[in-house]
Design a protein around this motif. Structure first.
Motif, PDB file in Angstrom:
ATOM      1  N   GLU A   1      -7.531  -1.369   3.057  1.00 59.26           N
ATOM      2  CA  GLU A   1      -6.486  -0.613   3.717  1.00 59.26           C
ATOM      3  C   GLU A   1      -6.705  -0.569   5.216  1.00 59.26           C
ATOM      4  O   GLU A   1      -7.771  -0.912   5.709  1.00 59.26           O
ATOM      5  CB  GLU A   1      -6.434   0.816   3.177  1.00 59.26           C
ATOM      6  N   ALA A   2      -5.679  -0.134   5.922  1.00 61.24           N
ATOM      7  CA  ALA A   2      -5.818   0.221   7.318  1.00 61.24           C
ATOM      8  C   ALA A   2      -6.185   1.699   7.369  1.00 61.24           C
ATOM      9  O   ALA A   2      -5.633   2.517   6.643  1.00 61.24           O
ATOM     10  CB  ALA A   2      -4.516  -0.030   8.082  1.00 61.24           C
TER      11      ALA A   2
ATOM     12  N   TYR B   1       0.654   5.285   1.284  1.00 59.92           N
ATOM     13  CA  TYR B   1      -0.061   6.262   2.079  1.00 59.92           C
ATOM     14  C   TYR B   1       0.586   7.627   1.888  1.00 59.92           C
ATOM     15  O   TYR B   1       1.793   7.739   1.687  1.00 59.92           O
ATOM     16  CB  TYR B   1      -0.011   5.899   3.570  1.00 59.92           C
TER      17      TYR B   1
ATOM     18  N   GLY C   1      10.858  11.984   9.836  1.00 58.69           N
ATOM     19  CA  GLY C   1      11.868  11.354   8.996  1.00 58.69           C
ATOM     20  C   GLY C   1      12.045   9.866   9.225  1.00 58.69           C
ATOM     21  O   GLY C   1      12.947   9.256   8.647  1.00 58.69           O
ATOM     22  N   MET C   2      11.183   9.316  10.056  1.00 64.73           N
ATOM     23  CA  MET C   2      11.308   7.890  10.374  1.00 64.73           C
ATOM     24  C   MET C   2      10.046   7.144   9.975  1.00 64.73           C
ATOM     25  O   MET C   2       9.006   7.736   9.722  1.00 64.73           O
ATOM     26  CB  MET C   2      11.551   7.697  11.878  1.00 64.73           C
ATOM     27  N   GLU C   3      10.188   5.800   9.932  1.00 67.38           N
ATOM     28  CA  GLU C   3       9.023   4.990   9.609  1.00 67.38           C
ATOM     29  C   GLU C   3       8.039   4.954  10.768  1.00 67.38           C
ATOM     30  O   GLU C   3       8.375   5.323  11.898  1.00 67.38           O
ATOM     31  CB  GLU C   3       9.447   3.564   9.245  1.00 67.38           C
ATOM     32  N   LEU C   4       6.834   4.524  10.476  1.00 74.09           N
ATOM     33  CA  LEU C   4       5.875   4.266  11.531  1.00 74.09           C
ATOM     34  C   LEU C   4       6.255   2.931  12.184  1.00 74.09           C
ATOM     35  O   LEU C   4       6.358   1.909  11.511  1.00 74.09           O
ATOM     36  CB  LEU C   4       4.454   4.161  10.957  1.00 74.09           C
TER      37      LEU C   4
ATOM     38  N   PHE D   1       4.466   7.189   2.213  1.00 75.40           N
ATOM     39  CA  PHE D   1       4.945   5.978   2.866  1.00 75.40           C
ATOM     40  C   PHE D   1       4.522   4.757   2.079  1.00 75.40           C
ATOM     41  O   PHE D   1       3.363   4.619   1.675  1.00 75.40           O
ATOM     42  CB  PHE D   1       4.378   5.862   4.287  1.00 75.40           C
TER      43      PHE D   1
ATOM     44  N   PHE E   1      -6.409   5.196   9.415  1.00 72.53           N
ATOM     45  CA  PHE E   1      -5.700   5.863  10.507  1.00 72.53           C
ATOM     46  C   PHE E   1      -6.501   7.017  11.079  1.00 72.53           C
ATOM     47  O   PHE E   1      -7.221   7.715  10.364  1.00 72.53           O
ATOM     48  CB  PHE E   1      -4.356   6.409  10.005  1.00 72.53           C
ATOM     49  N   GLY E   2      -6.335   7.231  12.368  1.00 67.57           N
ATOM     50  CA  GLY E   2      -6.820   8.444  12.991  1.00 67.57           C
ATOM     51  C   GLY E   2      -5.881   9.596  12.683  1.00 67.57           C
ATOM     52  O   GLY E   2      -4.861   9.429  12.006  1.00 67.57           O
TER      53      GLY E   2
ATOM     54  N   PRO F   1      -1.809   9.188   8.365  1.00 66.79           N
ATOM     55  CA  PRO F   1      -1.666   8.804   6.957  1.00 66.79           C
ATOM     56  C   PRO F   1      -3.024   8.559   6.313  1.00 66.79           C
ATOM     57  O   PRO F   1      -3.944   8.055   6.959  1.00 66.79           O
ATOM     58  CB  PRO F   1      -0.867   7.493   7.028  1.00 66.79           C
TER      59      PRO F   1
ATOM     60  N   LYS G   1       1.014  11.440   3.778  1.00 67.91           N
ATOM     61  CA  LYS G   1       0.903  11.987   5.131  1.00 67.91           C
ATOM     62  C   LYS G   1       1.367  13.430   5.174  1.00 67.91           C
ATOM     63  O   LYS G   1       2.439  13.762   4.663  1.00 67.91           O
ATOM     64  CB  LYS G   1       1.732  11.137   6.105  1.00 67.91           C
TER      65      LYS G   1
ATOM     66  N   TYR H   1       0.759   2.907  16.313  1.00 61.26           N
ATOM     67  CA  TYR H   1       2.074   3.159  15.731  1.00 61.26           C
ATOM     68  C   TYR H   1       2.655   4.406  16.384  1.00 61.26           C
ATOM     69  O   TYR H   1       1.934   5.320  16.796  1.00 61.26           O
ATOM     70  CB  TYR H   1       1.980   3.387  14.225  1.00 61.26           C
TER      71      TYR H   1
ATOM     72  N   PHE I   1      -4.821   6.701   2.931  1.00 56.36           N
ATOM     73  CA  PHE I   1      -4.578   5.674   1.935  1.00 56.36           C
ATOM     74  C   PHE I   1      -4.661   6.245   0.517  1.00 56.36           C
ATOM     75  O   PHE I   1      -5.546   7.047   0.203  1.00 56.36           O
ATOM     76  CB  PHE I   1      -5.622   4.572   2.111  1.00 56.36           C
TER      77      PHE I   1
ATOM     78  N   LEU J   1       0.839  -1.192   0.000  1.00 56.99           N
ATOM     79  CA  LEU J   1       0.000   0.000   0.000  1.00 56.99           C
ATOM     80  C   LEU J   1       0.878   1.247   0.000  1.00 56.99           C
ATOM     81  O   LEU J   1       2.009   1.226   0.492  1.00 56.99           O
ATOM     82  CB  LEU J   1      -0.891   0.036   1.255  1.00 56.99           C
TER      83      LEU J   1
ATOM     84  N   ILE K   1       3.826  -3.026   7.767  1.00 53.45           N
ATOM     85  CA  ILE K   1       5.196  -2.616   8.034  1.00 53.45           C
ATOM     86  C   ILE K   1       5.493  -1.458   7.088  1.00 53.45           C
ATOM     87  O   ILE K   1       5.289  -1.581   5.876  1.00 53.45           O
ATOM     88  CB  ILE K   1       6.192  -3.758   7.786  1.00 53.45           C
ATOM     89  N   PHE K   2       5.991  -0.351   7.640  1.00 57.03           N
ATOM     90  CA  PHE K   2       6.176   0.864   6.868  1.00 57.03           C
ATOM     91  C   PHE K   2       7.641   1.137   6.564  1.00 57.03           C
ATOM     92  O   PHE K   2       8.536   0.776   7.339  1.00 57.03           O
ATOM     93  CB  PHE K   2       5.618   2.062   7.639  1.00 57.03           C
ATOM     94  N   GLY K   3       7.868   1.822   5.435  1.00 51.93           N
ATOM     95  CA  GLY K   3       9.169   2.401   5.142  1.00 51.93           C
ATOM     96  C   GLY K   3       9.304   3.749   5.836  1.00 51.93           C
ATOM     97  O   GLY K   3       8.386   4.201   6.527  1.00 51.93           O
ATOM     98  N   LYS K   4      10.445   4.416   5.635  1.00 48.90           N
ATOM     99  CA  LYS K   4      10.706   5.684   6.319  1.00 48.90           C
ATOM    100  C   LYS K   4      10.056   6.870   5.626  1.00 48.90           C
ATOM    101  O   LYS K   4      10.067   7.979   6.150  1.00 48.90           O
ATOM    102  CB  LYS K   4      12.218   5.928   6.416  1.00 48.90           C
TER     103      LYS K   4
END
Lengths: 113, 116
Positions: B104-105, A36, B40-43, A89, B107-108, A44, A38, B35, A46, A34, A102-105
């Motif tokens: 999809e998931a 996303y 600059g970082m992943e969730l 993302f 998010f809030g 995030p 943000k 999460y 979709f 997927l 599982i997400f990337g940065k």
């Protein structure tokens, strides 16, 4: 060890041109991917997804391509618009096992007018 | 439009205080997640739940705890906040699992926590 990698922290594109955001993964069990979008201080939202049985999925200006042999996917945005400026993302899941995403940065996309 | 809500949106609190971040969804999803994300970082997944009375720790170690007494509610608690807990906390829910739903998931809007 990162299972989902977005190796480009940032990308700058002119309005009207194509934006290509890349993502690599290492876990061969991932079968659902997927993208996303943000904004800072927001959750995030979709954009588009693709399952491992496909190699392309298109939704309006957004197209996701999946290369399973290379464990690589990309998001194409055509044409890019200033409102597309955000952090993008890539996320992956073993959908059959119902694992969490599982997400990337993330990659920060800046579209200039 | 996603029906998942987080409160508060922003919280500034002193070290040592106990805090609870609220998350509620009206979609009837069994699966819910917390999460943590820094700029600059992943969730990073810190907690998840696959249904009422089910909670598990995620990949990232966290001093927070969660509970799932009702399907729609998944609060996160920090017993004693520290500056290292300063971050954005994102709650999500989904119908993933068993191949039944490629979706999809949701998010809030997140809670931006600052511990001073």
């Amino acid at each position: 060890d990162q299972q989902v990698k977005q190796n480009s922290p940032s990308l700058s594109v002119q309005e009207g041109r194509i934006s290509i955001l890349n993502c690599d993964y290492t876990n061969s069990m991932f079968d659902y991917f997927l993208w996303y979008k943000k904004y800072p201080a927001e959750g995030p939202t979709f954009l588009i997804s693709i399952s491992s049985i496909k190699d392309k999925n298109e939704d309006g200006r957004f197209t996701v391509f999946l290369n399973k042999s290379a464990k690589h996917l990309s998001l194409h945005i055509v044409p890019s618009q200033p409102g597309d400026s955000a952090v993008y993302f890539c996320a992956a899941s073993d959908i059959q096992a119902g694992t969490a995403l599982i997400f990337g940065k993330g990659t920060t996309l800046s579209v200039s007018s | 439009e996603a029906d998942i809500y987080q409160t508060p949106r922003y919280l500034v609190i002193g070290t040592g205080k106990k805090i609870t971040l609220e998350c509620s969804q009206t979609m009837g999803h069994d699966k819910m997640y917390w999460y943590q994300q820094d700029p600059g970082m992943e969730l990073h997944l810190i907690h998840y739940s696959y249904g009422v009375n089910s909670t598990e720790k995620g990949d990232l170690s966290s001093e927070s705890t969660v509970s799932r007494i009702r399907t729609e509610h998944f609060p996160l608690t920090l017993e004693s906040a520290r500056p290292s807990h300063t971050s954005q906390y994102l709650c999500a829910s989904s119908e993933f699992g068993g191949g039944a739903a490629y979706t999809e998931a949701f998010f809030g809007q997140g809670t931006r926590l600052t511990v001073v």
